[in-house]
Design a protein around this motif. Structure first.
Motif, short mmCIF file in Angstrom:
data_model
loop_
_atom_site.label_atom_id
_atom_site.label_comp_id
_atom_site.label_asym_id
_atom_site.label_seq_id
_atom_site.Cartn_x
_atom_site.Cartn_y
_atom_site.Cartn_z
N TYR A 148 0.96 -1.15 -0.17
CA TYR A 148 -0.26 -0.07 0.02
C TYR A 148 0.97 0.89 0.03
O TYR A 148 1.86 1.63 0.87
CB TYR A 148 -0.80 0.39 1.47
N THR A 149 0.77 2.48 -1.17
CA THR A 149 1.36 3.66 -1.22
C THR A 149 0.92 4.54 -0.76
O THR A 149 0.00 4.72 -1.18
CB THR A 149 2.06 3.40 -2.87
N GLY A 150 1.19 5.52 -0.07
CA GLY A 150 0.55 6.25 0.66
C GLY A 150 0.22 7.60 -0.34
O GLY A 150 1.82 7.90 -1.14
N HIS A 205 3.55 1.36 7.93
CA HIS A 205 2.63 1.54 6.71
C HIS A 205 2.68 2.70 5.65
O HIS A 205 2.81 3.86 6.45
CB HIS A 205 1.11 1.35 6.21
N GLY A 206 1.99 2.31 4.73
CA GLY A 206 2.10 4.38 3.51
C GLY A 206 1.10 4.99 3.85
O GLY A 206 1.17 6.28 4.11
N MET A 207 0.11 4.92 4.59
CA MET A 207 -1.02 5.71 5.33
C MET A 207 -0.16 6.35 6.28
O MET A 207 -0.76 7.51 6.74
CB MET A 207 -2.09 4.53 4.94
N GLU A 248 -4.14 5.55 0.92
CA GLU A 248 -3.77 4.36 0.43
C GLU A 248 -4.17 3.89 -1.21
O GLU A 248 -4.78 3.31 -1.31
CB GLU A 248 -3.20 3.47 1.45
N SER A 302 -7.98 -1.58 5.56
CA SER A 302 -7.14 -0.94 6.06
C SER A 302 -6.88 -2.33 7.39
O SER A 302 -7.19 -2.97 8.17
CB SER A 302 -7.15 0.24 7.67
#
Length: 415
Positions: free
Chosen positions: A156-158, A243-245, A276, A288
């Motif tokens: 996952y990319t924020g 994580h990204g988020m 994300e 999430s």
């Protein structure tokens, strides 16, 4: 950080796996209690979603026709039964849903979790605009995505959308070592991690990278994971994943604080909404993990969808002690909110477990007693209020180093 090596997370005499089960079951119960008793009647709902296998090959109607997952159904029934034993009404209950159909570029929203599940903007927000749209396309374009960070399972990319001006780049999940400083409180470490398994964030780099065990299988480093700092030493270091988020949320709060402190403060100013993006070929769950969700909830960005799968070695970022930069102050402010919320939900969840003690499986009762003693006993963390919330948050971090699905923990702990 004070590193405690003992068999149990909560005490030398308990079993770490059962401790982890009880800690996370209490956290989920407390999260549900907090949501279902919210002062705002419009926010009194608690929903978790599970991913239907191969849902990305289905139409929306086909997805809706799929039966509910039996493992999740069992866990949700147990949660609701215990919540009623603790004092909630029959209509105050955790709901079980399904994650949205995954497509390339599917997003999780930080902030729409208070909306009704039938609100179209909860799960399917408008496409990003401006420079955020360019970043979004870069992250989802197969020709460029492999150069933009981690692409493996849980990739996952924020990113941020809707900011008044300026834009921060994409934020990929990365791994880092947890700093050893008393400022960050007590953390647990088993006396000897099992040699026959990857022990979450305590395993060696080679083990976590899967290189030694299966040369044909790409490890997370080969899939683009950035490893911050030196390789962890097995039996000594603790490493974790942010994580990204979470990075996106830190950035939103940093931008807001920077604007508030600026002599040329912009009014009104929108620091943006954190998202994300699901990237790569192995990330299809548009929900999430529970550790992410409670951080999002605590900082004012409730998750569009929450799952009870794995939150493997989840971690916040650690600002230096006595931070001086605006960015690190923003991290600290977010972490303080998250720690306070961890205390709120673990206190509430423990009370639920005590009131519904008849529903706790006998072999897990010792860990419930140990949790009560750890928090409220003669030497419990609440005897030192200034650092109590941090200790609560660290319990959740300790629990998710024992990798498992939260739904399995709940089913084992409760009858």
């Amino acid at each position: 950080m004070s590193l405690v090596k003992q068999q149990g997370i909560l005490s030398p005499g308990t079993q770490y796996a059962k401790d982890a089960d009880v800690i996370m079951t209490a956290a989920v119960l407390g999260w549900a209690w907090s949501r279902l008793t919210n002062a705002d009647v419009n926010k009194r709902h608690a929903r978790v979603d599970f991913e239907v296998k191969d849902s990305h090959k289905m139409t929306q109607q086909q997805l809706e026709e799929q039966p509910l997952d039996a493992t999740h159904t069992s866990a949700i029934q147990k949660l609701n039964q215990l919540l009623r034993a603790a004092g909630l009404q029959a209509d105050q209950k955790v709901e079980l849903g399904k994650t949205p159909i995954w497509t390339t570029g599917g997003r999780i929203t930080g902030g729409s979790g208070d909306k009704s599940a039938t609100d179209p903007n909860r799960y399917n927000p408008p496409l990003p605009d401006g420079y955020a749209a360019k970043l979004f396309l870069m992250a989802t374009n197969a020709a460029t995505a492999d150069r933009l960070g981690y692409q493996g399972r849980g990739a996952y990319t924020g990113f941020i959308d809707g900011r008044t001006d300026g834009q921060t780049g994409l934020m990929s999940t990365f791994r880092h070592n947890v700093p050893f400083d008393i400022t960050y409180g007590r953390r647990w470490h088993p006396p000897e991690p099992p040699a026959d398994r990857v022990w979450g964030m305590i395993g060696s780099e080679a083990m976590q990278d899967h290189e030694d065990r299966d040369p044909e299988k790409q490890g997370i480093k080969q899939q683009g994971m950035h490893f911050e700092g030196p390789a962890p030493q097995r039996g000594h270091d603790i490493c974790a994943y942010t994580h990204g988020m979470i990075q996106a949320i830190y950035d939103v709060h940093f931008q807001k604080l920077a604007n508030d402190l600026s002599p040329t403060k912009k009014t009104p100013y929108n620091p943006g909404t954190p998202y994300e993006i699901a990237v790569g070929k192995d990330t299809t769950k548009l929900a999430s993990c529970f550790p992410c969700s409670i951080f999002m909830e605590a900082t004012g960005h409730p998750a569009s969808s929450t799952h009870l799968g794995r939150g493997e070695s989840w971690s916040p970022l650690y600002p230096p002690p006595n931070p001086t930069t605006t960015q690190h102050k923003a991290w600290q402010a977010c972490n303080t909110q998250w720690q306070a919320y961890c205390k709120t939900i673990l206190d509430a969840g423990l009370q639920c477990l005590k009131k519904g003690a008849a529903q706790v499986n006998a072999d897990w009762s010792a860990s419930v007693t140990a949790l009560e003693s750890f928090l409220n006993g003669p030497n419990g963390v609440n005897k030192t209020p200034a650092t109590a919330a941090q200790a609560y948050a660290n319990l959740i971090l300790d629990a998710v180093t024992v990798h498992d699905h939260e739904v399995n923990r709940i089913n084992r702990t409760l009858k």
